[in-house]
Design a protein around this motif. Structure first.
Motif, PDB file in Angstrom:
ATOM      1  N   TYR A 141     107.491 -49.617  24.124  1.00  0.00           N
ATOM      2  CA  TYR A 141     106.050 -49.414  23.951  1.00  0.00           C
ATOM      3  C   TYR A 141     105.443 -48.793  25.197  1.00  0.00           C
ATOM      4  O   TYR A 141     104.686 -47.825  25.124  1.00  0.00           O
ATOM      5  CB  TYR A 141     105.361 -50.744  23.619  1.00  0.00           C
ATOM      6  CG  TYR A 141     103.855 -50.661  23.712  1.00  0.00           C
ATOM      7  CD1 TYR A 141     103.127 -50.061  22.690  1.00  0.00           C
ATOM      8  CD2 TYR A 141     103.171 -51.156  24.812  1.00  0.00           C
ATOM      9  CE1 TYR A 141     101.742 -49.962  22.775  1.00  0.00           C
ATOM     10  CE2 TYR A 141     101.796 -51.059  24.902  1.00  0.00           C
ATOM     11  CZ  TYR A 141     101.088 -50.467  23.876  1.00  0.00           C
ATOM     12  OH  TYR A 141      99.736 -50.360  23.969  1.00  0.00           O
ATOM     13  N   SER A 142     105.753 -49.333  26.359  1.00  0.00           N
ATOM     14  CA  SER A 142     105.185 -48.838  27.608  1.00  0.00           C
ATOM     15  C   SER A 142     105.605 -47.395  27.870  1.00  0.00           C
ATOM     16  O   SER A 142     104.797 -46.553  28.266  1.00  0.00           O
ATOM     17  CB  SER A 142     105.626 -49.737  28.767  1.00  0.00           C
ATOM     18  OG  SER A 142     105.054 -49.308  29.968  1.00  0.00           O
TER      19      SER A 142
ATOM     20  N   SER B 231     106.503 -45.188  25.601  1.00  0.00           N
ATOM     21  CA  SER B 231     105.819 -44.362  24.605  1.00  0.00           C
ATOM     22  C   SER B 231     104.355 -44.138  24.990  1.00  0.00           C
ATOM     23  O   SER B 231     103.807 -43.051  24.781  1.00  0.00           O
ATOM     24  CB  SER B 231     105.882 -45.016  23.227  1.00  0.00           C
ATOM     25  OG  SER B 231     107.211 -45.175  22.825  1.00  0.00           O
ATOM     26  N   GLN B 232     103.749 -45.151  25.541  1.00  0.00           N
ATOM     27  CA  GLN B 232     102.349 -45.050  25.948  1.00  0.00           C
ATOM     28  C   GLN B 232     102.188 -43.972  27.027  1.00  0.00           C
ATOM     29  O   GLN B 232     101.289 -43.126  26.934  1.00  0.00           O
ATOM     30  CB  GLN B 232     101.883 -46.408  26.466  1.00  0.00           C
ATOM     31  CG  GLN B 232     100.432 -46.503  26.798  1.00  0.00           C
ATOM     32  CD  GLN B 232     100.046 -47.901  27.275  1.00  0.00           C
ATOM     33  OE1 GLN B 232     100.890 -48.686  27.724  1.00  0.00           O
ATOM     34  NE2 GLN B 232      98.778 -48.226  27.181  1.00  0.00           N
TER      35      GLN B 232
ATOM     36  N   LEU C 260      97.395 -53.990  20.988  1.00  0.00           N
ATOM     37  CA  LEU C 260      98.686 -53.374  20.647  1.00  0.00           C
ATOM     38  C   LEU C 260      99.879 -54.069  21.320  1.00  0.00           C
ATOM     39  O   LEU C 260     100.886 -54.323  20.652  1.00  0.00           O
ATOM     40  CB  LEU C 260      98.672 -51.877  20.952  1.00  0.00           C
ATOM     41  CG  LEU C 260      97.890 -51.035  19.948  1.00  0.00           C
ATOM     42  CD1 LEU C 260      97.814 -49.584  20.414  1.00  0.00           C
ATOM     43  CD2 LEU C 260      98.490 -51.121  18.570  1.00  0.00           C
TER      44      LEU C 260
ATOM     45  N   GLU D 248      93.850 -51.287  23.386  1.00  0.00           N
ATOM     46  CA  GLU D 248      94.645 -51.450  24.607  1.00  0.00           C
ATOM     47  C   GLU D 248      95.068 -52.905  24.799  1.00  0.00           C
ATOM     48  O   GLU D 248      96.151 -53.189  25.298  1.00  0.00           O
ATOM     49  CB  GLU D 248      93.814 -50.988  25.804  1.00  0.00           C
ATOM     50  CG  GLU D 248      94.571 -50.871  27.088  1.00  0.00           C
ATOM     51  CD  GLU D 248      95.379 -49.595  27.205  1.00  0.00           C
ATOM     52  OE1 GLU D 248      96.268 -49.566  28.070  1.00  0.00           O
ATOM     53  OE2 GLU D 248      95.131 -48.652  26.452  1.00  0.00           O
TER      54      GLU D 248
ATOM     55  N   GLY E  22     102.943 -40.522  25.614  1.00  0.00           N
ATOM     56  CA  GLY E  22     101.798 -40.098  24.808  1.00  0.00           C
ATOM     57  C   GLY E  22     100.657 -39.578  25.664  1.00  0.00           C
ATOM     58  O   GLY E  22     100.003 -38.590  25.313  1.00  0.00           O
ATOM     59  N   ALA E  23     100.408 -40.224  26.789  1.00  0.00           N
ATOM     60  CA  ALA E  23      99.348 -39.760  27.682  1.00  0.00           C
ATOM     61  C   ALA E  23      99.691 -38.379  28.248  1.00  0.00           C
ATOM     62  O   ALA E  23      98.828 -37.498  28.326  1.00  0.00           O
ATOM     63  CB  ALA E  23      99.138 -40.763  28.815  1.00  0.00           C
TER      64      ALA E  23
END
Length: 190
Positions: free
Chosen positions: A75-76, A78-79, A55, A52, A82-83
């Motif tokens: 990135y944010s 995608s994060q 990355l 965390e 993904g959750a």
């Protein structure tokens, strides 16, 4: 701190992903006892927290000097996607294959991540700088290219709207005074 100082970012990333994989397999095999769950959870979240923190740093290192904000936004996004998708997939696995299926599914995802991460090149060890530009330097043709020729400068992008230049530098190789002199030495007329 170890990954940054010793320049072992890839090694630390691979280790953390491998620990996640091992934890998922551990939960699958021994997840029936409270003691095993507590121990596994501590180890899992140690690796998770390491990822965390590292990355976003990794993303900012590989993003081009002028595209760091965009890369961090992707990135944010995608994060969080993904959750959301992870929760849906985990629920589906639990419904159809019980808790063991969830742990094996997560282990499979960690293994896939590890396979991709092994092929990754060692990231550049650079720091981003934003330096203001004078009006003369702002209009100087080829300033970014000349700055990229300075030892330790990996990338440079002039952003005229901000009257600034974004530079990615290797602080162990950079002579900051030479860099600033080059920026200040822009001709008074263009």
């Amino acid at each position: 701190i170890y990954a940054e100082k010793k320049r072992h970012m890839k090694r630390v990333l691979l280790g953390a992903v491998a620990v996640l994989l091992a934890c998922e397999l551990y939960f699958w095999l021994f997840g029936n006892s409270l003691r095993a769950l507590v121990l596994g959870t501590v180890v899992f979240f140690t690796a998770f927290n390491l990822l965390e923190a590292s990355l976003p740093s990794l993303i900012s290192k590989v993003a081009p000097a002028g595209g760091k904000g965009t890369a961090m936004g992707v990135y944010s996004t995608s994060q969080f996607l993904g959750a959301a998708l992870g929760g849906i997939l985990g629920g589906w696995l639990f419904q159809h294959y019980s808790l063991s299926g969830v742990f094996l599914g997560c282990a499979a995802m960690a293994l896939l991540w590890l396979v991709f991460a092994v092929t990754m090149r060692e990231p550049p060890y650079v720091t981003s700088l934003r330096l203001p530009l004078s009006a003369a330097a702002l209009h100087e043709v080829g300033l970014a290219e000349r700055l990229q020729a300075v030892p330790g400068v990996a990338d440079a992008v002039v952003v005229r709207d901000e009257a600034a230049i974004y530079i990615k530098v290797d602080t162990q190789q950079l002579d900051r005074m030479s860099l600033e002199r080059l920026i200040e030495a822009a001709p008074a007329t263009c």
